[in-house]
Scaffold this motif. Structure first.
Motif, PDB file in Angstrom:
ATOM      1  N   UNK A  24       0.816  -1.209   0.000  1.00 16.97           N
ATOM      2  CA  UNK A  24       0.000   0.000   0.000  1.00 16.97           C
ATOM      3  C   UNK A  24       0.858   1.271   0.000  1.00 16.97           C
ATOM      4  N   UNK A  25       0.673   2.109  -1.031  1.00 16.39           N
ATOM      5  CA  UNK A  25       1.409   3.366  -1.109  1.00 16.39           C
ATOM      6  C   UNK A  25       0.923   4.378  -0.082  1.00 16.39           C
ATOM      7  N   UNK A  26      -0.326   4.266   0.363  1.00 16.65           N
ATOM      8  CA  UNK A  26      -0.830   5.194   1.378  1.00 16.65           C
ATOM      9  C   UNK A  26      -0.039   5.030   2.681  1.00 16.65           C
ATOM     10  N   UNK A  27       0.337   3.788   3.010  1.00 23.30           N
ATOM     11  CA  UNK A  27       1.132   3.561   4.213  1.00 23.30           C
ATOM     12  C   UNK A  27       2.550   4.113   4.047  1.00 23.30           C
ATOM     13  N   UNK A  28       3.113   3.983   2.855  1.00 28.89           N
ATOM     14  CA  UNK A  28       4.438   4.547   2.603  1.00 28.89           C
ATOM     15  C   UNK A  28       4.386   6.071   2.753  1.00 28.89           C
ATOM     16  N   UNK A  29       3.341   6.664   2.206  1.00 27.71           N
ATOM     17  CA  UNK A  29       3.180   8.116   2.320  1.00 27.71           C
ATOM     18  C   UNK A  29       3.130   8.538   3.784  1.00 27.71           C
ATOM     19  N   UNK A  30       2.438   7.756   4.613  1.00 21.45           N
ATOM     20  CA  UNK A  30       2.350   8.079   6.042  1.00 21.45           C
ATOM     21  C   UNK A  30       3.722   8.012   6.704  1.00 21.45           C
ATOM     22  N   UNK A  31       4.593   7.119   6.236  1.00 17.89           N
ATOM     23  CA  UNK A  31       5.951   7.040   6.785  1.00 17.89           C
ATOM     24  C   UNK A  31       6.677   8.367   6.615  1.00 17.89           C
ATOM     25  N   UNK A  32       6.596   8.914   5.414  1.00 14.99           N
ATOM     26  CA  UNK A  32       7.286  10.179   5.150  1.00 14.99           C
ATOM     27  C   UNK A  32       6.625  11.340   5.896  1.00 14.99           C
ATOM     28  N   UNK A  33       5.311  11.320   6.003  1.00 16.05           N
ATOM     29  CA  UNK A  33       4.620  12.364   6.756  1.00 16.05           C
ATOM     30  C   UNK A  33       4.998  12.303   8.234  1.00 16.05           C
ATOM     31  N   UNK A  52      15.981   6.873  -4.416  1.00 19.43           N
ATOM     32  CA  UNK A  52      16.057   6.081  -3.190  1.00 19.43           C
ATOM     33  C   UNK A  52      17.444   5.487  -2.999  1.00 19.43           C
ATOM     34  N   UNK A  53      17.960   4.852  -4.045  1.00 21.13           N
ATOM     35  CA  UNK A  53      19.255   4.184  -3.943  1.00 21.13           C
ATOM     36  C   UNK A  53      20.382   5.186  -3.726  1.00 21.13           C
ATOM     37  N   UNK A  54      20.306   6.332  -4.392  1.00 20.36           N
ATOM     38  CA  UNK A  54      21.337   7.360  -4.218  1.00 20.36           C
ATOM     39  C   UNK A  54      21.350   7.878  -2.790  1.00 20.36           C
ATOM     40  N   UNK A  55      20.183   8.101  -2.218  1.00 20.02           N
ATOM     41  CA  UNK A  55      20.111   8.623  -0.852  1.00 20.02           C
ATOM     42  C   UNK A  55      20.553   7.579   0.166  1.00 20.02           C
ATOM     43  N   UNK A  56      20.313   6.321  -0.118  1.00 21.65           N
ATOM     44  CA  UNK A  56      20.736   5.269   0.808  1.00 21.65           C
ATOM     45  C   UNK A  56      22.259   5.109   0.843  1.00 21.65           C
ATOM     46  N   UNK A  93      13.485   4.804   3.924  1.00 20.71           N
ATOM     47  CA  UNK A  93      13.971   4.416   2.598  1.00 20.71           C
ATOM     48  C   UNK A  93      14.276   2.920   2.525  1.00 20.71           C
ATOM     49  N   UNK A  94      14.791   2.359   3.607  1.00 19.58           N
ATOM     50  CA  UNK A  94      15.072   0.921   3.615  1.00 19.58           C
ATOM     51  C   UNK A  94      13.778   0.112   3.538  1.00 19.58           C
ATOM     52  N   UNK A  95      12.728   0.591   4.207  1.00 20.46           N
ATOM     53  CA  UNK A  95      11.429  -0.077   4.097  1.00 20.46           C
ATOM     54  C   UNK A  95      10.906   0.028   2.666  1.00 20.46           C
ATOM     55  N   UNK A  96      11.084   1.183   2.065  1.00 22.40           N
ATOM     56  CA  UNK A  96      10.669   1.380   0.675  1.00 22.40           C
ATOM     57  C   UNK A  96      11.392   0.394  -0.229  1.00 22.40           C
ATOM     58  N   UNK A 123      19.072   8.620  10.584  1.00 24.28           N
ATOM     59  CA  UNK A 123      18.603   7.237  10.724  1.00 24.28           C
ATOM     60  C   UNK A 123      17.090   7.124  10.495  1.00 24.28           C
ATOM     61  N   UNK A 124      16.316   8.172  10.853  1.00 22.28           N
ATOM     62  CA  UNK A 124      14.862   8.126  10.637  1.00 22.28           C
ATOM     63  C   UNK A 124      14.547   8.131   9.146  1.00 22.28           C
TER      64      UNK A 124
END
Length: 280
Positions: free
Chosen positions: A81-90, A147-151, A164-167, A158-159
């Motif tokens: 679910x992308x809605x859950x990913x969005x909540x991670x960033x929020x 994502x890969x560049x930032x990782x 990003x690791x979950x993504x 760490x937050x």
């Protein structure tokens, strides 16, 4: 195609081996049905019991580990679910003010995916679909590169890294919708099916006995399925209970004929809601 989700449900009954009144109400949805199950836990056994070892298709879920047991088989794919990913960033934007611009930039990227997918779906079966498909694929590829560049940045907080690791871990399931246009980007459908039960839980706090909880799950299944078919629940219940009365207080011999998918077109039309209901 299925959707699944779960929420807590209190059952004030003693059960051997069960400590405390917290049970769980699971929901499994298809385009035609909604099935609720009351279970004493959130284990993967509930998922395997429901699907068995023959079911095939795509299951839309959040990232809860119990569903991942299905990945051991190649018969069912998980669409995350992308809605859950969005909540991670929020959550990062809310809790880490210094990283709010970074998090909101990712929220913007996700919004762009939703927009591109919406446009793509509007062009199904048209010559323009292939271009829309390519635009979506390019956006997904660009997101993976970012994502890969930032990782690789050793200085990233760490937050931010955790999100990003979950993504990255769930990426294959998150982009399943690209290859399969009929797969939605989120699991909001299952969450909406649980909404009434969540409201009910807050009002009457669950069930006082196991038989009551089981009956509750059965009725939730019945009423939510009737809703999918736009069937007037009161009319359906009146006809079904009348048939029970005419059969000496027992379920009618033709009980299966009351299932929406077994009804004739004329009977469906008779039972379906033709006017919007004012719920104010």
């Amino acid at each position: 195609m299925w959707h699944a989700d779960e929420t807590r449900w209190m059952v004030f009954a003693e059960m051997e081996g069960k400590i405390g009144p917290r049970w769980y109400l699971w929901v499994f949805c298809t385009p035609d049905t909604v099935v609720f199950r009351i279970e004493p836990n959130r284990s993967s056994q509930v998922v395997t019991d429901h699907f068995g070892d023959q079911a095939t298709g795509i299951l839309s879920v959040d990232r809860y580990s119990a569903y991942k047991v299905l990945l051991k088989s190649i018969l069912i794919l998980l669409a995350y679910c992308w809605a859950h990913v969005r909540r991670d960033f929020l959550a990062v934007a809310k809790d880490r003010v210094e990283h709010e611009p970074w998090a909101l930039d990712w929220v913007k990227k996700i919004g762009q995916l939703y927009d591109l997918n919406k446009n793509r779906l509007s062009l199904l079966d048209t010559p323009e679909f292939e271009t829309a498909q390519q635009n979506l694929q390019h956006a997904v590829d660009d997101m993976a590169i970012s994502r890969d560049q930032q990782l690789t940045d050793s200085k990233i907080h760490h937050a931010c890294r955790k999100v990003l690791e979950s993504l990255e871990r769930h990426w294959s399931g998150l982009i399943l919708f690209v290859k399969h246009p009929h797969v939605p980007m989120d699991n909001n459908h299952a969450e909406r099916q649980l909404r009434n039960s969540v409201v009910g839980r807050k009002n009457y706090y669950g069930s006082g006995a196991l038989w009551s909880a089981t009956l509750t799950a059965m009725l939730f299944s019945l009423f939510q399925t009737l809703n999918l078919w736009n069937i007037n629940q009161r009319m359906w219940l009146s006809q079904y209970l009348l048939a029970c009365a005419q059969n000496g207080g027992n379920p009618p011999d033709n009980a299966k004929s009351f299932l929406p998918w077994n009804m004739t077109a004329d009977r469906l039309q008779e039972l379906q809601i033709t006017k919007s209901i004012d719920s104010s």
